[in-house]
Write a protein that holds these residues in place. Structure first.
Motif, short mmCIF file in Angstrom:
data_model
loop_
_atom_site.label_atom_id
_atom_site.label_comp_id
_atom_site.label_asym_id
_atom_site.label_seq_id
_atom_site.Cartn_x
_atom_site.Cartn_y
_atom_site.Cartn_z
N ARG A 20 -0.11 1.00 -10.53
CA ARG A 20 0.86 1.24 -9.56
C ARG A 20 2.30 1.02 -9.80
NH1 ARG A 20 -1.19 -0.92 -4.04
NH2 ARG A 20 0.62 0.23 -3.40
N LYS A 76 0.68 -1.23 0.06
CA LYS A 76 0.09 -0.10 0.02
C LYS A 76 0.71 1.30 0.03
CE LYS A 76 -4.33 -1.97 2.36
NZ LYS A 76 -4.88 -1.95 3.57
N ASN A 112 4.34 13.05 -8.24
CA ASN A 112 2.84 12.08 -8.91
C ASN A 112 3.14 11.94 -10.20
OD1 ASN A 112 2.60 14.57 -10.77
ND2 ASN A 112 1.35 15.59 -9.18
N ASP A 159 2.47 4.35 -4.51
CA ASP A 159 1.52 4.15 -3.34
C ASP A 159 -0.05 4.11 -3.79
OD1 ASP A 159 0.89 6.77 -3.14
OD2 ASP A 159 2.12 7.29 -1.65
N GLU A 160 -0.71 3.90 -2.83
CA GLU A 160 -2.19 4.07 -2.96
C GLU A 160 -2.95 5.20 -3.59
OE1 GLU A 160 -3.96 2.27 0.46
OE2 GLU A 160 -4.36 0.22 -0.83
N ASP A 161 -1.89 6.28 -3.32
CA ASP A 161 -2.43 7.84 -3.87
C ASP A 161 -1.53 8.08 -5.14
OD1 ASP A 161 -3.95 8.22 -1.30
OD2 ASP A 161 -2.14 8.82 -0.39
N LYS A 162 -1.00 7.06 -5.82
CA LYS A 162 -0.44 7.10 -7.01
C LYS A 162 0.67 7.92 -7.17
CE LYS A 162 -3.51 4.30 -8.72
NZ LYS A 162 -4.37 4.22 -7.58
#
Length: 280
Positions: free
Chosen positions: A98, A38, A77, A124-127
């Motif tokens: 991901r 994650k 990002n 991560d999960e927030d890209k």
């Protein structure tokens, strides 16, 4: 009852589209690692796609911009990653995945031999980019800047440090009138060196306030602004580089307090360092 020909054709087309989508999805699955954590810092099973399986436009890999590749760091990002090194070279996807994979070529110093390396970014999960890998691992050494030639009795290089608060308004990347004046003076001195001027490396830094990705982007914009200004005033552009390092390498640590007090205390960390090779 006989089927309607138009309906049959439509069903056949939809079936073909579905099968093609499934084939692409299965192909992508074979290109990506399994069970990415994650936090994006590891994977249960690291999978490296075959270098020959790149998309057609990336066949054979690319020669990356080394200055951009050296700026890859955690917290960027996907748009920022693509601005630095481009979109992935394989068919794993762009926004929903991901993991991005690349094939990079590097020309070895002093020869025409080319090293082919694979590069992987895990998000991560927030890209947000969190971890980076090379295959073979020795490829990471190709990013190291060449050591400058030793000079007899040469004093250690020291940068010119310009306060970001003197050059820019707080949290901005547009030059202030005082910033124009300071850079006009520096540009005149650099032009005066003529052919003796070998390189000018501009490095922007921020304080620790704000997000990591935001600070990195702000420091990069400020460094680029200084470079563009100097080049516009006659400093040879091929000798000037700009790099943002965000909140890295702080020169002052401050205790927590009110925001105004903290901003004032951290002022020395908001700076632009200018490393000049070849200036008397």
């Amino acid at each position: 009852m006989n089927a309607i020909p138009g309906v049959n054709n439509m069903r056949a087309s939809l079936k073909g589209i579905a099968l093609a989508a499934l084939a692409l999805a299965l192909a992508a699955c074979g290109n990506v690692s399994h069970n990415v954590a994650k936090d994006g810092r590891s994977a249960g099973e690291m999978v490296w796609p075959a270098p020959t399986d790149t998309t057609p436009m990336h066949k054979g890999g690319t020669f990356p911009n080394l200055a951009n590749l050296r700026q890859m760091r955690a917290g960027l990002n996907k748009q920022q990653v693509s601005d630095l090194i481009g979109f992935p070279h394989f068919s794993e996807g762009i926004w929903g995945v991901r993991e991005w994979n690349y094939v990079f070529n590097f020309r070895k110093a002093g020869s025409d031999e080319v090293a082919v390396c694979q590069y992987k970014v895990l998000f991560d999960e927030d890209k947000l980019a969190r971890s980076f890998y090379w295959k073979p691992e020795a490829c990471a050494d190709l990013l190291k800047a060449p050591a400058p030639a030793a000079a007899a009795e040469r004093a250690p290089a020291k940068p010119r440090v310009l306060s970001a608060d003197a050059l820019f308004a707080f949290d901005r990347a547009e030059l202030s009138p005082a910033g124009h004046a300071a850079l006009d003076d520096l540009a005149a001195k650099l032009r005066g060196q003529g052919g003796k001027l070998r390189s000018v490396r501009i490095v922007g830094y921020t304080d620790r306030l704000g997000g990591e990705a935001y600070n990195q982007a702000l420091s990069q914009r400020r460094a680029q602004t200084v470079k563009d200004y100097l080049v516009a005033r006659g400093v040879p552009g091929d000798r000037v580089t700009a790099e943002g390092l965000g909140k890295a390498a702080p020169v002052k640590d401050c205790q927590e307090g009110s925001r105004a007090q903290l901003i004032a205390c951290l002022a020395p960390n908001r700076r632009v360092e200018i490393w000049i090779d070849g200036m008397e």
